[in-house]
Design a protein around this motif. Structure first.
Motif, PDB file in Angstrom:
ATOM      1  N   GLN A   1       0.826  -1.208   0.000  1.00 33.83           N
ATOM      2  CA  GLN A   1       0.000   0.000   0.000  1.00 33.83           C
ATOM      3  C   GLN A   1       0.861   1.259   0.000  1.00 33.83           C
ATOM      4  N   ALA A   2       1.987   1.215   0.711  1.00 36.71           N
ATOM      5  CA  ALA A   2       2.894   2.364   0.725  1.00 36.71           C
ATOM      6  C   ALA A   2       3.478   2.606  -0.657  1.00 36.71           C
ATOM      7  N   LEU A   3       3.809   1.512  -1.351  1.00 35.76           N
ATOM      8  CA  LEU A   3       4.338   1.627  -2.706  1.00 35.76           C
ATOM      9  C   LEU A   3       3.274   2.177  -3.656  1.00 35.76           C
ATOM     10  N   ALA A   4       2.034   1.681  -3.509  1.00 34.45           N
ATOM     11  CA  ALA A   4       0.936   2.157  -4.364  1.00 34.45           C
ATOM     12  C   ALA A   4       0.679   3.641  -4.148  1.00 34.45           C
ATOM     13  N   ALA A   5       0.741   4.078  -2.891  1.00 36.66           N
ATOM     14  CA  ALA A   5       0.518   5.496  -2.593  1.00 36.66           C
ATOM     15  C   ALA A   5       1.572   6.364  -3.272  1.00 36.66           C
ATOM     16  N   LEU A   6       2.813   5.890  -3.279  1.00 40.46           N
ATOM     17  CA  LEU A   6       3.883   6.634  -3.944  1.00 40.46           C
ATOM     18  C   LEU A   6       3.627   6.727  -5.437  1.00 40.46           C
ATOM     19  N   HIS A   7       3.254   5.615  -6.044  1.00 44.63           N
ATOM     20  CA  HIS A   7       3.084   5.588  -7.496  1.00 44.63           C
ATOM     21  C   HIS A   7       1.781   6.227  -7.956  1.00 44.63           C
ATOM     22  N   ASN A   8       0.903   6.551  -7.043  1.00 43.48           N
ATOM     23  CA  ASN A   8      -0.322   7.267  -7.393  1.00 43.48           C
ATOM     24  C   ASN A   8      -0.112   8.769  -7.438  1.00 43.48           C
ATOM     25  N   VAL A   9       1.063   9.229  -7.046  1.00 41.79           N
ATOM     26  CA  VAL A   9       1.350  10.655  -7.048  1.00 41.79           C
ATOM     27  C   VAL A   9       1.737  11.106  -8.458  1.00 41.79           C
ATOM     28  N   ASP A  10       1.076  12.138  -8.936  1.00 41.24           N
ATOM     29  CA  ASP A  10       1.443  12.741 -10.215  1.00 41.24           C
ATOM     30  C   ASP A  10       2.610  13.681  -9.963  1.00 41.24           C
ATOM     31  N   PRO A  11       3.800  13.391 -10.505  1.00 42.49           N
ATOM     32  CA  PRO A  11       4.969  14.223 -10.209  1.00 42.49           C
ATOM     33  C   PRO A  11       4.740  15.711 -10.484  1.00 42.49           C
ATOM     34  N   ALA A  12       4.062  16.026 -11.573  1.00 42.40           N
ATOM     35  CA  ALA A  12       3.849  17.433 -11.922  1.00 42.40           C
ATOM     36  C   ALA A  12       2.970  18.138 -10.895  1.00 42.40           C
ATOM     37  N   SER A  13       2.020  17.414 -10.319  1.00 43.58           N
ATOM     38  CA  SER A  13       1.086  18.043  -9.382  1.00 43.58           C
ATOM     39  C   SER A  13       1.740  18.413  -8.058  1.00 43.58           C
ATOM     40  N   VAL A  14       2.910  17.820  -7.768  1.00 47.83           N
ATOM     41  CA  VAL A  14       3.601  18.135  -6.508  1.00 47.83           C
ATOM     42  C   VAL A  14       4.933  18.836  -6.758  1.00 47.83           C
ATOM     43  N   GLY A  15       5.115  19.320  -7.980  1.00 42.69           N
ATOM     44  CA  GLY A  15       6.321  20.088  -8.286  1.00 42.69           C
ATOM     45  C   GLY A  15       7.566  19.270  -8.538  1.00 42.69           C
ATOM     46  N   LEU A  16       7.400  18.011  -8.956  1.00 41.10           N
ATOM     47  CA  LEU A  16       8.559  17.144  -9.174  1.00 41.10           C
ATOM     48  C   LEU A  16       8.704  16.715 -10.635  1.00 41.10           C
TER      49      LEU A  16
ATOM     50  N   ASP B   1      10.522  17.838 -12.820  1.00 41.07           N
ATOM     51  CA  ASP B   1      11.917  17.909 -13.269  1.00 41.07           C
ATOM     52  C   ASP B   1      12.838  17.051 -12.413  1.00 41.07           C
ATOM     53  N   TYR B   2      12.278  16.126 -11.651  1.00 41.54           N
ATOM     54  CA  TYR B   2      13.085  15.285 -10.758  1.00 41.54           C
ATOM     55  C   TYR B   2      13.845  14.200 -11.516  1.00 41.54           C
ATOM     56  N   GLY B   3      13.466  13.961 -12.747  1.00 39.59           N
ATOM     57  CA  GLY B   3      14.126  12.983 -13.606  1.00 39.59           C
ATOM     58  C   GLY B   3      13.574  13.134 -15.005  1.00 39.59           C
ATOM     59  N   LYS B   4      13.935  12.236 -15.889  1.00 41.47           N
ATOM     60  CA  LYS B   4      13.432  12.289 -17.253  1.00 41.47           C
ATOM     61  C   LYS B   4      12.016  11.727 -17.301  1.00 41.47           C
ATOM     62  N   SER B   5      11.128  12.432 -18.010  1.00 41.05           N
ATOM     63  CA  SER B   5       9.733  12.015 -18.114  1.00 41.05           C
ATOM     64  C   SER B   5       9.439  11.441 -19.493  1.00 41.05           C
ATOM     65  N   GLY B   6       8.681  10.345 -19.531  1.00 40.78           N
ATOM     66  CA  GLY B   6       8.202   9.789 -20.782  1.00 40.78           C
ATOM     67  C   GLY B   6       9.278   9.148 -21.636  1.00 40.78           C
ATOM     68  N   ASN B   7       8.822   8.450 -22.659  1.00 45.36           N
ATOM     69  CA  ASN B   7       9.698   7.790 -23.639  1.00 45.36           C
ATOM     70  C   ASN B   7      10.694   6.841 -22.984  1.00 45.36           C
ATOM     71  N   TYR B   8      10.310   6.255 -21.852  1.00 42.81           N
ATOM     72  CA  TYR B   8      11.243   5.394 -21.126  1.00 42.81           C
ATOM     73  C   TYR B   8      11.709   4.232 -22.004  1.00 42.81           C
ATOM     74  N   PHE B   9      10.761   3.545 -22.634  1.00 48.49           N
ATOM     75  CA  PHE B   9      11.122   2.355 -23.395  1.00 48.49           C
ATOM     76  C   PHE B   9      11.964   2.706 -24.615  1.00 48.49           C
TER      77      PHE B   9
END
Length: 199
Positions: A80-95, A97-105
């Motif tokens: 549940q702790a892991l799910a809560a982390l992954h439910n966070v939208d990085p842009a909505s909390v100001g993150l 630019d914390y890493g590269k977004s999209g086009n991972y594959f």
């Protein structure tokens, strides 16, 4: 002067306060960072200080000492702790630019292909077919999330007597990533030791 310890390339000690503050507001179980310091004159390296927490840290994924019911609740709380982390939208909390977004594959396939081309010592038709096939199978859903990077049992803290997670620790490998890669993570007990069959 004390030699500076090199952390993971993407993480700076002074990122901790920003990360903690952003995720805490989103309900993620992160310790509160009370000080970020970039002054190298103090300890010889940037550092941060977080609240002291009281709880239990298990380094054995089997969670020894607990009943089967307690372990079940701990594992569930871990997930549940892991799910809560992954439910966070990085842009909505100001993150964002914390890493590269999209086009991972596309980035990973491109990197792997370049590595193969630079290091190959022979022709391999199977790998050539794989290089041609992989870009055609990239999932459309490439959602970017904040990932911990080392979300194992030993990096969470369990409440003193209740079977629930109270904090996620050690964020040095955290970055933005895709959820599709999470299956690679040895979340519960780690990778079993390899046994040799050589005679």
């Amino acid at each position: 002067m004390r030699e500076e310890v090199q952390l993971a390339p993407k993480f700076k000690p002074t990122s901790a306060g920003r990360l903690s503050g952003a995720l805490k507001k989103a309900g993620v179980l992160v310790p509160n960072v009370v000080l970020d310091c970039e002054d190298r004159e103090i300890l010889g390296t940037p550092f941060y200080i977080m609240d002291r927490l009281e709880g239990r840290v298990f380094h054995d994924g089997a969670l020894p000492g607990g009943s089967s019911d307690e372990r079940r609740h701990m594992y569930r709380s871990h997930a549940q702790a892991l799910a809560a982390l992954h439910n966070v939208d990085p842009a909505s909390v100001g993150l964002s630019d914390y890493g590269k977004s999209g086009n991972y594959f596309a980035r990973q396939i491109g990197r792997w292909t370049r590595q193969w081309e630079l290091s190959r010592t022979r022709t391999d038709a199977n790998i050539d077919r794989l290089i041609e096939w992989l870009p055609k199978t990239i999932p459309e859903d490439d959602a970017t999330v904040v990932t911990h990077g080392d979300f194992r049992i030993g990096n969470i803290m369990i409440h003193h007597w209740e079977p629930r997670v109270i904090a996620i620790l050690d964020w040095e490998l955290s970055t933005l990533d895709t959820l599709w890669r999470i299956w690679l993570m040895p979340a519960w007990g780690g990778v079993p030791p390899r046994t040799s069959t050589a005679g």
